[in-house]
Scaffold this motif. Structure first.
Motif, mmCIF file in Angstrom:
data_model
loop_
_atom_site.group_PDB
_atom_site.id
_atom_site.type_symbol
_atom_site.label_atom_id
_atom_site.label_comp_id
_atom_site.label_asym_id
_atom_site.label_seq_id
_atom_site.Cartn_x
_atom_site.Cartn_y
_atom_site.Cartn_z
ATOM 1 N N CYS A 28 5.244 15.149 10.051
ATOM 2 C CA CYS A 28 5.912 16.420 9.722
ATOM 3 C C CYS A 28 4.915 17.482 9.262
ATOM 4 N N GLY A 29 3.627 17.154 9.295
ATOM 5 C CA GLY A 29 2.599 18.130 8.919
ATOM 6 C C GLY A 29 2.647 18.492 7.450
ATOM 7 N N LEU A 30 3.100 17.543 6.617
ATOM 8 C CA LEU A 30 3.251 17.818 5.179
ATOM 9 C C LEU A 30 2.042 17.374 4.361
ATOM 10 N N LEU A 31 1.046 16.754 5.035
ATOM 11 C CA LEU A 31 -0.204 16.382 4.365
ATOM 12 C C LEU A 31 -1.312 17.286 4.894
ATOM 13 N N LYS A 32 -2.233 17.653 4.006
ATOM 14 C CA LYS A 32 -3.389 18.436 4.466
ATOM 15 C C LYS A 32 -4.654 17.729 3.998
ATOM 16 N N LYS A 33 -5.799 18.149 4.484
ATOM 17 C CA LYS A 33 -7.088 17.575 4.090
ATOM 18 C C LYS A 33 -7.192 17.631 2.563
ATOM 19 N N GLY A 34 -7.341 16.468 1.929
ATOM 20 C CA GLY A 34 -7.448 16.428 0.472
ATOM 21 C C GLY A 34 -6.177 16.051 -0.258
ATOM 22 N N THR A 35 -5.037 16.007 0.447
ATOM 23 C CA THR A 35 -3.807 15.563 -0.219
ATOM 24 C C THR A 35 -4.030 14.165 -0.790
ATOM 25 N N VAL A 36 -3.594 13.977 -2.031
ATOM 26 C CA VAL A 36 -3.728 12.684 -2.698
ATOM 27 C C VAL A 36 -2.384 11.968 -2.744
ATOM 28 N N LEU A 37 -2.362 10.752 -2.209
ATOM 29 C CA LEU A 37 -1.180 9.880 -2.329
ATOM 30 C C LEU A 37 -1.480 8.881 -3.441
ATOM 31 N N LEU A 38 -0.562 8.681 -4.369
ATOM 32 C CA LEU A 38 -0.706 7.682 -5.420
ATOM 33 C C LEU A 38 0.513 6.777 -5.350
ATOM 34 N N ALA A 39 0.272 5.476 -5.122
ATOM 35 C CA ALA A 39 1.360 4.523 -4.891
ATOM 36 C C ALA A 39 1.463 3.532 -6.042
ATOM 37 N N ASP A 40 2.677 3.381 -6.600
ATOM 38 C CA ASP A 40 2.922 2.416 -7.666
ATOM 39 C C ASP A 40 3.198 1.039 -7.054
ATOM 40 N N ASN A 41 2.976 -0.020 -7.825
ATOM 41 C CA ASN A 41 3.410 -1.380 -7.475
ATOM 42 C C ASN A 41 2.740 -2.000 -6.263
ATOM 43 N N VAL A 42 1.499 -1.655 -6.016
ATOM 44 C CA VAL A 42 0.859 -2.180 -4.810
ATOM 45 C C VAL A 42 0.552 -3.685 -4.938
ATOM 46 N N ILE A 43 0.634 -4.215 -6.184
ATOM 47 C CA ILE A 43 0.457 -5.664 -6.405
ATOM 48 C C ILE A 43 1.804 -6.306 -6.730
ATOM 49 N N CYS A 44 2.546 -5.696 -7.685
ATOM 50 C CA CYS A 44 3.835 -6.267 -8.105
ATOM 51 C C CYS A 44 4.889 -5.187 -8.210
ATOM 52 N N PRO A 45 5.949 -5.223 -7.399
ATOM 53 C CA PRO A 45 6.329 -6.257 -6.425
ATOM 54 C C PRO A 45 5.430 -6.356 -5.197
ATOM 55 N N GLY A 46 4.589 -5.357 -4.928
ATOM 56 C CA GLY A 46 3.692 -5.430 -3.764
ATOM 57 C C GLY A 46 4.177 -4.561 -2.620
ATOM 58 N N THR A 47 3.199 -3.951 -1.954
ATOM 59 C CA THR A 47 3.503 -3.099 -0.782
ATOM 60 C C THR A 47 2.470 -3.429 0.304
ATOM 61 N N PRO A 48 2.526 -4.655 0.853
ATOM 62 C CA PRO A 48 1.465 -5.123 1.755
ATOM 63 C C PRO A 48 1.246 -4.269 3.010
ATOM 64 N N GLU A 49 2.362 -3.862 3.644
ATOM 65 C CA GLU A 49 2.204 -3.074 4.881
ATOM 66 C C GLU A 49 1.544 -1.732 4.561
ATOM 67 N N TYR A 50 1.948 -1.109 3.416
ATOM 68 C CA TYR A 50 1.375 0.186 3.042
ATOM 69 C C TYR A 50 -0.121 0.051 2.770
ATOM 70 N N LEU A 51 -0.481 -0.982 1.980
ATOM 71 C CA LEU A 51 -1.906 -1.181 1.654
ATOM 72 C C LEU A 51 -2.720 -1.361 2.919
ATOM 73 N N LYS A 52 -2.212 -2.187 3.837
ATOM 74 C CA LYS A 52 -2.923 -2.449 5.088
ATOM 75 C C LYS A 52 -3.130 -1.120 5.835
ATOM 76 N N TYR A 53 -2.079 -0.308 5.851
ATOM 77 C CA TYR A 53 -2.143 0.954 6.591
ATOM 78 C C TYR A 53 -3.198 1.898 6.012
ATOM 79 N N VAL A 54 -3.075 2.225 4.701
ATOM 80 C CA VAL A 54 -3.986 3.230 4.140
ATOM 81 C C VAL A 54 -5.426 2.724 4.024
ATOM 82 N N ARG A 55 -5.585 1.376 3.868
ATOM 83 C CA ARG A 55 -6.951 0.846 3.724
ATOM 84 C C ARG A 55 -7.664 0.696 5.063
#
Ligand SMILES: O=C(NC/C=C/[C@H]1O[C@@H](Sc2ccncc2)[C@H](O)[C@@H]1O)c1cc([N+](=O)[O-])cc(O)c1O
Ligand SMILES: [Mg+2]
Length: 214
Positions: free
Chosen positions: A157-184
């Motif tokens: 949707c073009g809502l991110l620009k160069k430098g936009t910061v995403l901060l994700a909670d719970n990447v270990i517990c409960p865990g967000t495996p697909e998200y981590l794999k994607y951004v990493r």
């Protein structure tokens, strides 16, 4: 029990916090959830990391996915510069109703737009409805299986620009495996893990900070 947990959290804020004082609202919720009943707020430990990332980014336009009772909404909005805006998306009307009252109690309603509905439907409408060009900061704290699809949707949707910061909670517990794999693994993000602990607990959890490279 007659009342819901969010309603009991609201009562604790009304009883123990000072109207118009966001810090006292944050402390009242943390005290209640640490000593009376656990609730899924980002909490005071991870909250300090959220504060430090926010201070570094100093966003003009911020997005939060998953309002719940409004704890992180208040935590984010209290640090925004004058004229900056936070849009927070909540799916559950009962949670949204409590969050509106907690946000108002903190006196931050002028900086915050709470939108009710599923993120997947609302993200494509952000530009037309709120005149958003792009977000400087996004806090992900909603259903954990929505982090990855919603991040791709924000890109499309073009809502991110160069430098936009995403901060994700719970990447270990409960865990967000697909998200981590994607951004990493994506060349379009520079990611870093901030180790902490699950709110009001000793279990490990953490936040993933991912900078969109454009
Ligand atoms: O499950 C968790 N969070 C899910 C949060 C969900 C929140 O977001 C919307 S869903 C939605 C859907 C679509 N669009 C917007 C909101 C729900 O109504 C709730 O307000 C969670 C669980 C634990 N834990 O320890 O179990 C700890 C945490 O910190 C958590 O955040
Ligand atoms: Mg969370």
């Amino acid at each position: 029990t007659r009342t819901s947990r969010p309603q009991r959290i609201l009562k604790a804020v009304q009883k123990n916090a000072t109207k118009g004082d966001p810090e006292s609202v944050i402390s009242a919720i943390d005290h209640y959830c640490r000593h009376k009943e656990w609730a899924m707020n980002v909490g005071d430990d991870k909250g300090l990391i959220l504060d430090s990332v926010l201070t570094e980014v100093n966003p003009s336009t911020a997005l939060e996915l998953g309002t719940y009772c409004g704890y992180s909404t208040v935590r984010i909005a209290r640090l925004l510069s004058p004229g900056s805006k936070l849009i927070t998306v909540e799916f559950n009307p009962a949670f949204a109703a409590v969050a509106r009252q907690i946000i108002a109690y903190a006196g931050l309603q002028d900086k915050i737009t709470l939108v009710e509905g599923p993120s997947g439907d609302l993200i494509p409408k952000m530009k037309e409805r709120f005149g958003i060009k792009s977000f400087d900061f996004v806090f992900l704290d909603h259903w954990k299986d929505r982090y990855e699809p919603d991040t791709k949707l924000l890109e499309d949707c073009g809502l991110l620009k160069k430098g936009t910061v995403l901060l994700a909670d719970n990447v270990i517990c409960p865990g967000t495996p697909e998200y981590l794999k994607y951004v990493r693994n994506s060349p379009r993000y520079e990611s870093r893990y901030y180790k902490s602990n699950l709110e009001y607990s000793k279990v490990e959890d953490g936040l993933e900070k991912s900078v969109f490279l454009g």
